[in-house]
Design a protein around this motif. Structure first.
Motif, PDB file in Angstrom:
ATOM      1  N   PRO A   1      54.786  53.804  37.284  1.00 49.11           N
ATOM      2  CA  PRO A   1      55.197  52.513  36.721  1.00 49.11           C
ATOM      3  C   PRO A   1      56.714  52.400  36.535  1.00 49.11           C
ATOM      4  CG  PRO A   1      53.390  53.420  35.446  1.00 49.11           C
ATOM      5  CD  PRO A   1      53.800  54.482  36.415  1.00 49.11           C
ATOM      6  N   LEU A   2      57.362  53.507  36.172  1.00 51.46           N
ATOM      7  CA  LEU A   2      58.805  53.449  35.941  1.00 51.46           C
ATOM      8  C   LEU A   2      59.583  53.419  37.251  1.00 51.46           C
ATOM      9  CD1 LEU A   2      59.128  55.826  32.864  1.00 51.46           C
ATOM     10  CD2 LEU A   2      59.362  53.355  32.905  1.00 51.46           C
TER      11      LEU A   2
ATOM     12  N   TYR B   1      59.808  44.231  30.091  1.00 45.67           N
ATOM     13  CA  TYR B   1      59.814  45.108  28.915  1.00 45.67           C
ATOM     14  C   TYR B   1      61.206  45.623  28.576  1.00 45.67           C
ATOM     15  CZ  TYR B   1      59.836  48.965  32.293  1.00 45.67           C
ATOM     16  OH  TYR B   1      60.145  49.818  33.299  1.00 45.67           O
TER      17      TYR B   1
ATOM     18  N   GLU C   1      63.767  43.761  28.467  1.00 45.67           N
ATOM     19  CA  GLU C   1      64.498  42.736  27.723  1.00 45.67           C
ATOM     20  C   GLU C   1      64.354  42.966  26.227  1.00 45.67           C
ATOM     21  OE1 GLU C   1      62.963  39.009  29.025  1.00 45.67           O
ATOM     22  OE2 GLU C   1      63.453  39.445  31.107  1.00 45.67           O
ATOM     23  N   ARG C   2      65.366  42.532  25.522  1.00 49.01           N
ATOM     24  CA  ARG C   2      65.315  42.690  24.075  1.00 49.01           C
ATOM     25  C   ARG C   2      64.808  41.444  23.393  1.00 49.01           C
ATOM     26  NH1 ARG C   2      67.936  47.013  21.877  1.00 49.01           N
ATOM     27  NH2 ARG C   2      68.261  48.513  23.527  1.00 49.01           N
TER      28      ARG C   2
END
Lengths: 225, 217
Positions: free
Chosen positions: A140-141, A222, A224-225
């Protein structure tokens, strides 16, 4: 816009998709292995794996003729089983796969190397086996890099001309892919066919790249903050 | 109970250590480069010692003589990493449940939501690690490690990335968590104050000399 024979379009898609599949199945595990192992002569192996990208496609085609041609040991072994590769669309898949392989290998390897090893270690201490670590953490990463590898491979496979011509020939309806059809349409002064195929290919490539760019940005939400 | 006596090498640096830890917090204290993290990695199975043995609750995890070296997933040792090592692509909840063992009918499996709320992170369950603060990340990392119900918890500089006020609050929380879980903690720090407040026993490591001293009762 009119096309008398759509077979090059379907054949090109079939060949490119299969080439991507082959390259994925070989390239992803190999990239994963090479991203995390060190051994003597690794640089040499890496150079060999990247070679098809820099060699002229005619050189790759010639090399493939030597490897899988009727007079090669492999060609003869397959021949005795009733299988011929040369001048079939299978040869086009092989040519596309070989030429496009380095693109997949390079981007997937970079993606695997960018994954923080501490995260993999964390998964191990939480009881995950190597397969679970790979599928729930590493893959996934590394996904964005793998997708870009797939797109590059697909684009390269779709555009493959030189090596394909040498090993698969130009048999309309059998081994004539879009790039070959365009070349021979121009050669035969069939401007209508050439125009249509060029337009289709350009539009299709544009849409694929557009979709992938949008999609991969959404996938990494994911971050993003 | 953890019993260990091993020699580890990392590059040209080697360290020998003897550990004897009951249900207490052992603090390994020393400057960076003293081999604190190396010791934790050996215990967790991420690094193989050169020689010696590691035994946890009567189970041999490593022994060079008997040729035993269990992989990390079979050791049942929790590890809270220095930078938390939370999975960035998973939510807080998904991180915490990652190590919960499924299908083992005999052991009482933990309720994830209960665990999250006991660490005060239940309201963050659907956030990603990139969206929460340092203290919240630390709690998530602790909850994740403990959710796997380890027999020993290793903590690598658990407080060093935090602000001063959160730091003292978390110190207290760590003590409380330790009382609740009733397992040995081994905590690595370079901060003398952390060591003094948290440690039931303390072992100092120096950069030059390989420490070899028994700790604990």
């Amino acid at each position: 816009m009119h096309l008398a024979d759509w077979s090059p379009v379907f054949l090109s898609l079939k060949v490119a998709l299969l080439a991507v599949l082959v390259v994925c199945l070989i390239g992803v595990p190999l990239a994963r292995l090479m991203a995390r192992t060190e051994f003597h002569g690794k640089d040499i192996v890496e150079a060999v794996l990247t070679l098809p990208l820099v060699l002229p496609p005619s050189v790759v085609g010639y090399g493939l003729l030597i490897c899988i041609g009727k007079n090669s040991p492999l060609g003869q072994a397959l021949d005795s089983m009733g299988i011929t590769l040369i001048f079939t669309w299978y040869a086009a898949v092989i040519a596309s796969a070989v030429v496009a392989f380095p693109l997949m290998y390079q981007s997937v390897k970079a993606a695997f190397q960018s994954v923080d090893q501490t995260l993999e270690d964390a998964a191990r201490t939480l009881g995950a086996g190597e397969a679970r670590v790979f599928f729930t953490v590493t893959l996934p990463l590394a996904w964005a890099g793998i997708v870009s590898g797939i797109v590059l491979t697909f684009a390269r496979a779709l555009g493959e001309f030189g090596a394909t011509l040498m090993v698969a020939g130009n048999i309309p309806g059998k081994t004539q892919t879009i790039p070959l059809a365009i070349f021979f349409a121009v050669d035969a002064r069939d401007k209508a066919t050439a125009n249509t195929l060029v337009f289709l290919t350009t539009m299709f490539s544009f849409l694929v790249i557009l979709w992938v760019n949008t999609w991969s940005r959404r996938q990494r939400k994911y971050l993003e903050r | 109970m953890l019993k260990a006596d091993f020699l580890a090498k990392r590059g040209d640096f080697s360290i020998e250590i003897q550990l004897h830890v009951n249900r207490e917090i052992l603090v390994l204290c020393g400057p960076s480069g003293a081999g604190k993290t190396t010791i934790l990695q050996c215990l967790s199975g991420l690094l193989q010692p050169v020689s010696g043995f590691i035994e946890l609750n009567g189970r041999l995890l490593f022994s060079d003589i008997k040729g035993i070296n269990l992989p990390p997933r079979e050791r049942n040792i929790g590890y809270v990493f220095q930078d938390y090592a939370l999975f960035p692509h998973l939510t807080v909840r998904q991180n915490v449940v990652y190590g919960i063992k499924k299908g083992s009918g005999n052991s009482t499996s933990l309720d994830p939501m209960e665990l999250l709320s006991s660490f005060g992170i239940d309201l963050l369950a659907d956030r990603y690690p990139g969206q929460i603060s340092g203290g919240e990340k630390q709690r998530t990392a602790l909850a994740r490690a403990l959710a796997a119900q380890p027999e020993l918890l290793l903590l690598d500089e658990p407080l060093c990335a935090l602000d001063k006020d959160i730091r003292s609050a978390l110190r207290f929380e760590l003590k409380k968590i330790h009382r609740e879980w009733q397992i040995p903690f081994i905590l690595v720090t370079h901060d003398e104050e952390d060591a003094a407040v948290l440690g039931d026993s303390k072992m100092s490591l120096s950069r030059k000399r390989a420490a070899a001293m028994a700790a604990g009762s």
